[in-house]
Design an enzyme around this catalytic site. Sequence first.
Site, PDB file in Angstrom:
ATOM      1  N   CYS A 278      -1.489   0.870   7.358  1.00 58.99           N
ATOM      2  CA  CYS A 278      -2.926   0.598   7.504  1.00 58.99           C
ATOM      3  C   CYS A 278      -3.364  -0.663   6.748  1.00 58.99           C
ATOM      4  O   CYS A 278      -3.706  -1.673   7.353  1.00 58.99           O
ATOM      5  CB  CYS A 278      -3.755   1.788   7.024  1.00 58.99           C
ATOM      6  SG  CYS A 278      -3.522   3.280   8.011  1.00 58.99           S
ATOM      7  N   ARG A 279      -3.363  -0.595   5.410  1.00 55.94           N
ATOM      8  CA  ARG A 279      -3.956  -1.689   4.622  1.00 55.94           C
ATOM      9  C   ARG A 279      -3.040  -2.898   4.473  1.00 55.94           C
ATOM     10  O   ARG A 279      -3.456  -4.029   4.751  1.00 55.94           O
ATOM     11  CB  ARG A 279      -4.368  -1.171   3.236  1.00 55.94           C
ATOM     12  CG  ARG A 279      -5.526  -0.194   3.277  1.00 55.94           C
ATOM     13  CD  ARG A 279      -5.668   0.571   1.980  1.00 55.94           C
ATOM     14  NE  ARG A 279      -4.525   1.454   1.753  1.00 55.94           N
ATOM     15  CZ  ARG A 279      -4.337   2.188   0.670  1.00 55.94           C
ATOM     16  NH1 ARG A 279      -5.228   2.130  -0.309  1.00 55.94           N
ATOM     17  NH2 ARG A 279      -3.301   2.985   0.561  1.00 55.94           N
ATOM     18  N   SER A 280      -1.805  -2.688   4.001  1.00 54.32           N
ATOM     19  CA  SER A 280      -0.963  -3.862   3.720  1.00 54.32           C
ATOM     20  C   SER A 280      -0.546  -4.645   4.967  1.00 54.32           C
ATOM     21  O   SER A 280      -0.414  -5.871   4.878  1.00 54.32           O
ATOM     22  CB  SER A 280       0.241  -3.501   2.836  1.00 54.32           C
ATOM     23  OG  SER A 280       1.068  -2.537   3.426  1.00 54.32           O
TER      24      SER A 280
ATOM     25  N   CYS B 130       0.862  -1.185   0.000  1.00 55.14           N
ATOM     26  CA  CYS B 130       0.000   0.000   0.000  1.00 55.14           C
ATOM     27  C   CYS B 130       0.897   1.233   0.000  1.00 55.14           C
ATOM     28  O   CYS B 130       2.071   1.143  -0.377  1.00 55.14           O
ATOM     29  CB  CYS B 130      -0.978  -0.017   1.177  1.00 55.14           C
ATOM     30  SG  CYS B 130      -0.219   0.053   2.816  1.00 55.14           S
TER      31      CYS B 130
ATOM     32  N   ASN C 162       2.280   1.469   4.330  1.00 56.27           N
ATOM     33  CA  ASN C 162       2.577   0.199   5.037  1.00 56.27           C
ATOM     34  C   ASN C 162       2.265   0.287   6.532  1.00 56.27           C
ATOM     35  O   ASN C 162       2.933  -0.330   7.361  1.00 56.27           O
ATOM     36  CB  ASN C 162       4.025  -0.258   4.802  1.00 56.27           C
ATOM     37  CG  ASN C 162       4.315  -1.706   5.233  1.00 56.27           C
ATOM     38  OD1 ASN C 162       5.425  -2.018   5.651  1.00 56.27           O
ATOM     39  ND2 ASN C 162       3.352  -2.594   5.152  1.00 56.27           N
TER      40      ASN C 162
ATOM     41  N   ASP D  29      -8.191   3.815   1.006  1.00 53.16           N
ATOM     42  CA  ASP D  29      -7.238   4.236   2.034  1.00 53.16           C
ATOM     43  C   ASP D  29      -8.021   4.737   3.242  1.00 53.16           C
ATOM     44  O   ASP D  29      -8.731   5.736   3.149  1.00 53.16           O
ATOM     45  CB  ASP D  29      -6.374   5.356   1.442  1.00 53.16           C
ATOM     46  CG  ASP D  29      -5.285   5.803   2.387  1.00 53.16           C
ATOM     47  OD1 ASP D  29      -5.348   5.456   3.586  1.00 53.16           O
ATOM     48  OD2 ASP D  29      -4.378   6.522   1.930  1.00 53.16           O
TER      49      ASP D  29
HETATM   50  P1  4NP Z   1      -1.829   2.822   4.075  1.00 55.57           P
HETATM   51  O1  4NP Z   1      -2.476   4.174   4.642  1.00 55.57           O
HETATM   52  O2  4NP Z   1      -1.268   3.157   2.709  1.00 55.57           O
HETATM   53  O3  4NP Z   1      -2.974   1.880   4.015  1.00 55.57           O
HETATM   54  O4  4NP Z   1      -0.749   2.424   5.055  1.00 55.57           O
HETATM   55  C1  4NP Z   1      -1.791   5.378   4.710  1.00 55.57           C
HETATM   56  C2  4NP Z   1      -0.960   5.638   5.777  1.00 55.57           C
HETATM   57  C3  4NP Z   1      -0.329   6.863   5.859  1.00 55.57           C
HETATM   58  C4  4NP Z   1      -0.524   7.811   4.883  1.00 55.57           C
HETATM   59  C5  4NP Z   1      -1.339   7.539   3.824  1.00 55.57           C
HETATM   60  C6  4NP Z   1      -1.968   6.321   3.722  1.00 55.57           C
HETATM   61  N1  4NP Z   1       0.108   9.071   4.987  1.00 55.57           N
HETATM   62  O5  4NP Z   1      -0.177   9.956   4.165  1.00 55.57           O
HETATM   63  O6  4NP Z   1       0.923   9.282   5.897  1.00 55.57           O
END
Ligand code: 4NP
Length: 147
Positions: free
Chosen positions: A8-10, A3, A6, A119
């Site tokens: 939240c989703r992955s 993602c 790294n 997201d």
């Molecule tokens: P992820 O979510 O891609 O599912 O881990 C996010 C975590 C942090 C951010 C964006 C998406 N960020 O902008 O910091």
Amino acid sequence: MVCLGNICRSPLAQGILEHKVKAAGLDWHVDSAGTGAWHVGEQPDRRSCEVAHKYGIDITAQAARQIRPADLNEYDLVYCMDSSNYRDVMRICKTEQEEGKVHLIMNEAEPKQNINVPDPYFGGGDGFELVYQMLDRACDSIIDKRR
Ligand code: 4NP
């Protein structure tokens, strides 16, 4: 599992697939990474840890890392959470063989629909529950197709 951050989703996708791999008695190595480097070294987001815990999965030992070009060589399959992650990963592929390993994860559950795992980072409410349910379905399909 890839993602953006790294966190939240992955990490959830990694935890869910590892859990199913173990239950199915398979010997697969599962890992996750982000296309971005902002959160390198961090534990998964508390909200991801909580929804995983709700379903009996512990992802708190994970630490965020950024995807490396060598991952495309070392891993057999690379599942991206959304089309933006997919584009970023395709950009670091060095060969057609590497490109062929990269997929949008929801195409496992709903082939050719190109559905993104949303997201949940900036959202509230049920975002993390929705992500969990989507990834749970996708990971069932991954196991069913490839075991
Ligand atoms: P992820 O979510 O891609 O599912 O881990 C996010 C975590 C942090 C951010 C964006 C998406 N960020 O902008 O910091």
